[in-house]
Design a protein around this motif. Sequence first.
Motif, PDB file in Angstrom:
ATOM      1  N   UNK A 151       0.834  -1.200   0.000  1.00  0.00           N
ATOM      2  CA  UNK A 151       0.000   0.000   0.000  1.00  0.00           C
ATOM      3  C   UNK A 151       0.870   1.251   0.000  1.00  0.00           C
ATOM      4  N   UNK A 152       1.907   1.251   0.865  1.00  0.00           N
ATOM      5  CA  UNK A 152       2.805   2.408   0.918  1.00  0.00           C
ATOM      6  C   UNK A 152       3.534   2.598  -0.404  1.00  0.00           C
ATOM      7  N   UNK A 153       3.967   1.495  -1.005  1.00  0.00           N
ATOM      8  CA  UNK A 153       4.715   1.619  -2.264  1.00  0.00           C
ATOM      9  C   UNK A 153       3.837   2.100  -3.413  1.00  0.00           C
ATOM     10  N   UNK A 154       2.531   1.930  -3.258  1.00  0.00           N
ATOM     11  CA  UNK A 154       1.629   2.389  -4.317  1.00  0.00           C
ATOM     12  C   UNK A 154       1.506   3.904  -4.378  1.00  0.00           C
ATOM     13  N   UNK A 155       1.819   4.588  -3.284  1.00  0.00           N
ATOM     14  CA  UNK A 155       1.520   6.017  -3.190  1.00  0.00           C
ATOM     15  C   UNK A 155       2.274   6.863  -4.223  1.00  0.00           C
ATOM     16  N   UNK A 156       3.596   6.685  -4.412  1.00  0.00           N
ATOM     17  CA  UNK A 156       4.256   7.513  -5.436  1.00  0.00           C
ATOM     18  C   UNK A 156       3.664   7.318  -6.832  1.00  0.00           C
ATOM     19  N   UNK A 157       3.270   6.108  -7.144  1.00  0.00           N
ATOM     20  CA  UNK A 157       2.646   5.842  -8.445  1.00  0.00           C
ATOM     21  C   UNK A 157       1.300   6.552  -8.538  1.00  0.00           C
ATOM     22  N   UNK A 158       0.538   6.503  -7.463  1.00  0.00           N
ATOM     23  CA  UNK A 158      -0.747   7.197  -7.438  1.00  0.00           C
ATOM     24  C   UNK A 158      -0.567   8.688  -7.676  1.00  0.00           C
ATOM     25  N   UNK A 159       0.389   9.299  -6.999  1.00  0.00           N
ATOM     26  CA  UNK A 159       0.571  10.739  -7.142  1.00  0.00           C
ATOM     27  C   UNK A 159       1.002  11.110  -8.556  1.00  0.00           C
ATOM     28  N   UNK A 160       1.830  10.283  -9.184  1.00  0.00           N
ATOM     29  CA  UNK A 160       2.162  10.531 -10.590  1.00  0.00           C
ATOM     30  C   UNK A 160       0.904  10.510 -11.451  1.00  0.00           C
ATOM     31  N   UNK A 161       0.012   9.566 -11.177  1.00  0.00           N
ATOM     32  CA  UNK A 161      -1.230   9.465 -11.940  1.00  0.00           C
ATOM     33  C   UNK A 161      -2.096  10.703 -11.731  1.00  0.00           C
ATOM     34  N   UNK A 162      -2.303  11.084 -10.484  1.00  0.00           N
ATOM     35  CA  UNK A 162      -3.171  12.225 -10.178  1.00  0.00           C
ATOM     36  C   UNK A 162      -2.662  13.493 -10.845  1.00  0.00           C
ATOM     37  N   UNK A 163      -1.368  13.749 -10.737  1.00  0.00           N
ATOM     38  CA  UNK A 163      -0.842  14.996 -11.292  1.00  0.00           C
ATOM     39  C   UNK A 163      -0.722  14.941 -12.813  1.00  0.00           C
ATOM     40  N   UNK A 164      -0.443  13.771 -13.366  1.00  0.00           N
ATOM     41  CA  UNK A 164      -0.396  13.677 -14.834  1.00  0.00           C
ATOM     42  C   UNK A 164      -1.770  13.943 -15.432  1.00  0.00           C
ATOM     43  N   UNK A 165      -2.812  13.370 -14.845  1.00  0.00           N
ATOM     44  CA  UNK A 165      -4.156  13.628 -15.345  1.00  0.00           C
ATOM     45  C   UNK A 165      -4.487  15.116 -15.269  1.00  0.00           C
ATOM     46  N   UNK A 166      -3.966  15.785 -14.235  1.00  0.00           N
ATOM     47  CA  UNK A 166      -4.183  17.228 -14.094  1.00  0.00           C
ATOM     48  C   UNK A 166      -3.265  18.056 -14.980  1.00  0.00           C
ATOM     49  N   UNK A 167      -2.354  17.402 -15.710  1.00  0.00           N
ATOM     50  CA  UNK A 167      -1.447  18.131 -16.594  1.00  0.00           C
ATOM     51  C   UNK A 167      -0.298  18.803 -15.888  1.00  0.00           C
ATOM     52  N   UNK A 168       0.090  18.252 -14.735  1.00  0.00           N
ATOM     53  CA  UNK A 168       1.170  18.851 -13.954  1.00  0.00           C
ATOM     54  C   UNK A 168       2.250  17.822 -13.641  1.00  0.00           C
ATOM     55  N   UNK A 169       3.450  18.340 -13.390  1.00  0.00           N
ATOM     56  CA  UNK A 169       4.519  17.525 -12.844  1.00  0.00           C
ATOM     57  C   UNK A 169       4.234  17.323 -11.356  1.00  0.00           C
TER      58      UNK A 169
END
Length: 267
Positions: free
Chosen positions: A168-186
């Motif tokens: 679960x903890x290791x999933x978090x960096x991947x999740x944040x990349x997804x959230x910000x990429x969808x928003x068009x941000x680094x």
Amino acid sequence: MTLSLDLPAHLTAADCALVAALAERNLAAHGDGLLGLVLSGSAGRGMATERSDLDVFVVLGDEAAAERTTAHSSDVDEIPWSRSELDAPGAFGTEDWWHRWSCAWAPVVLDRTGGAIVTALRRQATLTPEEADAVLIDHDRLDGWINFAYRALKSDRDGRPLETRLDAAESVPWLLDVVFAIAGRVRPYNKYLAWELRTHPIEEWPADDLLGLVQRTLEGDVDAVRETFVRVRAACSAYDASRGHSRTTDMIAGWGDELRLLEVRPG
């Protein structure tokens, strides 16, 4: 020649003096080769403490920049950046990618290019639709997040709490990349995650919602993982509709029956 600096109002008088001295020193050294100054780090974003130093990008013409290296001191990190480097955002996974968020929301205190530095900073900190596709699909950040989330839920199902929490903890960096990429941000550095979500909100992910899900996920809360999956899938559907393709929703659908573990807690 005296330079006119646009210093943030939150900067202390001592820090203003440091930036002014740095500006005059670089003007004396480089003349017209000095193109601008950008204040990054905590000081640039109003998050400085008594232990913070200043991170100043010195934007130089290519010839002037070739003669410079980063200079560190207890008060200031003076980081030379050539105009060519500033105008060329790095691709995901490269060394230059990891510098891109330094440009996000960083005040330009001197711009001798007529606004080109501001434009280049904005370009560094945002993703084109093609770059967002690459982060989500070509670099597997969406699939990777689902993989870690799925592994955490399998471990929870099988009565392995430590393994659940690790995945679960290791999933978090991947999740944040997804959230910000969808928003068009680094994606921001971890230190600035809460600050960015609160000062520059993502409409679909209110700060308290996302931060709460992240905190619960780090604690191994599998209900948080499932709640996050529901929101990510909805965000991907909206993203695909805006892009005129189905690449992210197709990737999710490719998990087939295994998605049931992400959708419903086993009885």
